[in-house]
Design an enzyme around this catalytic site. Structure first.
Site, PDB file in Angstrom:
ATOM      1  N   ILE A  93       0.841  -1.200   0.000  1.00  0.00           N
ATOM      2  CA  ILE A  93       0.000   0.000   0.000  1.00  0.00           C
ATOM      3  C   ILE A  93       0.874   1.246   0.000  1.00  0.00           C
ATOM      4  CG2 ILE A  93      -1.840   1.245   1.150  1.00  0.00           C
ATOM      5  CD1 ILE A  93      -2.584  -1.558   0.061  1.00  0.00           C
ATOM      6  N   LYS A  94       0.699   2.043  -1.039  1.00  0.00           N
ATOM      7  CA  LYS A  94       1.466   3.278  -1.194  1.00  0.00           C
ATOM      8  C   LYS A  94       0.696   4.417  -0.531  1.00  0.00           C
ATOM      9  CE  LYS A  94       4.451   4.999  -4.907  1.00  0.00           C
ATOM     10  NZ  LYS A  94       4.602   5.074  -6.378  1.00  0.00           N
TER      11      LYS A  94
END
Length: 225
Positions: A93-94
């Site tokens: 997850i960015k």
């Protein structure tokens, strides 16, 4: 343990910075790409559904695949991140480097959801992301250089901070604009560089290699007559 095994554990990793399926498919065949980073801008350039694109990428590269959340509040980012993480085991997850982003990173990492804190431009931000437990931290080297700062110097200082305190976070050199930046990042001991497809192609190219290949072919043909 063999020498090859030791080298494998300390080698710098290359990711491809792209959401283009054909680029990623070509790069995957080279056998040197170990992950993919995407962002909303890259996704917007491609035709197709976000989930469909990311899911197909996951079939091409067996490694970390960064997908960015677009929600703004902590609760919304966490909910979106959990949903993204369900798409595939390799999804990372960015999250943007803000206080809310750091809060989200801490909560997700506690749930064993890997995070990549992005839009990082200073050693202080790297320190905060590492304290939040981020798996990956992405300083934007090229954008720092564009702003008149020294992106690689920022990477060097950040690596020293991580080493000083034994942080497990890995630095991803991002916003790569040239093959030279990749080589210099490797000299610094950067854990990962995420590289656009065009730059990956340029990394293998050298005029002397082309000249050498043609010479070998010419001499081989001459000796076969």
């Amino acid at each position: 343990m063999s020498t090859c095994s030791i080298i494998h554990h300390v080698v710098m990793k290359l990711f491809i910075d792209s959401a283009n399926i054909e680029e990623i498919r070509k790069a995957a065949k080279w056998g040197i790409i170990e992950g993919v980073t995407t962002n909303p801008s890259l996704i917007a350039k491609e035709k197709g559904d976000f989930r469909a694109i990311v899911s197909e990428i996951c079939t091409l590269i067996d490694g970390p695949i960064s997908a960015e959340v677009m929600a703004e509040t902590v609760a919304e980012m966490i909910a979106e991140a959990r949903s993204l993480a369900e798409w595939h085991k390799n999804i990372v997850i960015k999250i943007p480097c803000t206080f809310d982003g750091l809060t989200v990173a801490r909560k997700l990492e506690a749930e064993n959801i890997s995070t990549n804190v992005t839009l990082v431009f200073s050693p202080n931000q790297v320190l905060l992301a590492a304290l939040a437990g981020a798996s990956f931290i992405s300083p934007f080297v090229g954008r720092l250089d564009d702003a008149g700062e020294n992106g690689l110097n920022m990477i060097a200082r950040s690596l020293k901070i991580l080493k000083n305190y034994g942080f497990a976070s890995q630095i991803i050199a991002a916003s790569i604009r040239s093959p030279l930046t990749v080589a210099l990042s490797a000299e610094l001991g950067t854990h990962i560089a995420t590289v656009p497809f065009k730059i990956l192609e340029q990394m293998i190219a050298h005029p002397l290699t082309d000249v050498g290949i043609e010479r070998f072919k010419r001499e081989w043909r001459a000796s076969s007559k």
